[in-house]
Design an enzyme around this catalytic site. Structure first.
Site, PDB file in Angstrom:
ATOM      1  N   ARG A   1      -4.144  -9.968   4.276  1.00 14.55           N
ATOM      2  CA  ARG A   1      -4.559  -9.910   2.862  1.00 14.55           C
ATOM      3  C   ARG A   1      -3.351  -9.436   2.057  1.00 14.55           C
ATOM      4  NH1 ARG A   1      -7.056  -6.213  -0.804  1.00 14.55           N
ATOM      5  NH2 ARG A   1      -8.638  -7.205  -2.125  1.00 14.55           N
TER       6      ARG A   1
ATOM      7  N   LYS B   1       0.815  -1.208   0.000  1.00 17.57           N
ATOM      8  CA  LYS B   1       0.000   0.000   0.000  1.00 17.57           C
ATOM      9  C   LYS B   1       0.857   1.270   0.000  1.00 17.57           C
ATOM     10  CE  LYS B   1      -4.534  -1.510   1.244  1.00 17.57           C
ATOM     11  NZ  LYS B   1      -5.691  -1.433   2.143  1.00 17.57           N
TER      12      LYS B   1
END
Length: 298
Positions: free
Chosen positions: A268, A234
């Site tokens: 995840r 991210k």
């Protein structure tokens, strides 16, 4: 001790999700990301084609993923809205083909009730909702089918632009949102042992917010529900390390290990093999599992 009695703070730590059982007191589940979208932030459409999506899911399971998360609509506001029918056409064929070849958990990354219903019918075990069960009917769908849900924090939900998100205290506000949405889920009839929470790193949050959430993640995990974190590659990792998308694996692993130590139990991720190795090592250091191939020196 009953199944609903918290143990070490986790509500129903031993859970049957789909065809697999997890003990979240001593086990971290690895969720592989398969986005059948042309514009996902990391893979940029590499798994948009049906064959590519199915192949990616099968590869992830072969590398040790416990769970495959199938999405057909990206969170980003930089996309065109699509009808639910198109989202269904993207995710259902993947779920059908993956379900036919593995007992791994399959989740559908959606905030729409009609997509969730179609995915469950196709074989999905979990609704992974980045909108926090705010769309009409989605909580009722989960309750009626007995499906597990991931309740995620975001300010605006998928496809909605939030300019310069601001929080007085991001952790306190995220925790309050999750408590309210969990209460909503319970009132809708979703069983406590079907609820997982996700603080939503980088979802309507800047780098400082996501770092603070990671540093104080124990304030989220102490709510008692197994906590999923979606940190993989991210922007908060890229901005922290000044790394482009393709060079964030080490930062992702470090952030995930910190999250495990703070109580996260589902990761995840994009890079399954690297995550499996780092998680197995972390579990062994914590005394949750033994070495796979110890030398027996007599």
């Amino acid at each position: 001790m009953s199944a609903d009695t918290p143990s070490l703070g986790i509500i129903s730590p031993v859970r049957r999700i789909g065809r697999r059982e997890f003990d979240f007191e001593r086990q971290v589940a690895i969720m592989a990301i398969v986005n059948r979208t042309p514009n996902s932030f990391h893979d940029r459409g590499r798994t948009y084609a049906l064959d590519s999506a199915v192949a990616a899911a099968r590869k992830a399971v072969a590398e040790g993923a416990d769970w495959v998360d199938v999405g057909g609509f990206a969170f980003s506001a930089d996309q065109e809205q699509i009808p639910a029918e198109e989202e269904i056409e993207r995710v259902v064929p993947v779920i059908v083909q993956v379900r036919a070849v593995t007992d791994a958990v399959i989740s559908v990354d959606t905030h729409r009730a009609e997509v969730a219903r179609a995915a469950i019918k196709a074989g999905a075990d979990v609704i992974n909702d980045t909108n926090g069960l705010r769309e009409p009917g989605i909580a009722e769908t989960a309750a009626a089918t007995g499906t597990s849900v991931v309740v995620t924090h975001s300010l605006g939900g998928p496809g909605r632009r939030i300019a310069r998100p601001s929080y007085a205290d991001v952790v306190t506000e995220v925790a309050a949102f999750l408590r309210e949405r969990v209460e909503f889920a319970l009132k809708a009839g979703i069983a406590p042992d079907r609820i997982i929470i996700d603080p939503g790193h980088d979802l309507n949050k800047n780098t400082y917010h996501s770092l603070e959430l990671t540093r104080r993640l124990d304030e989220i995990t102490s709510m008692g529900y197994p906590t999923l974190v979606a940190l993989s590659n991210k922007d908060f990792i890229g901005e922290t390390l000044d790394r482009p998308q393709g060079e964030r694996t080490e930062g992702t692993i470090a952030a995930n290990v910190v999250a495990i130590l703070k109580g996260a139990r589902v990761l995840r991720v994009h890079d399954v093999a690297a995550t499996v190795a780092s998680v197995r090592m972390t579990e062994a250091v914590l005394g949750w599992r033994g070495p796979i191939a110890p030398a027996h020196n007599l």
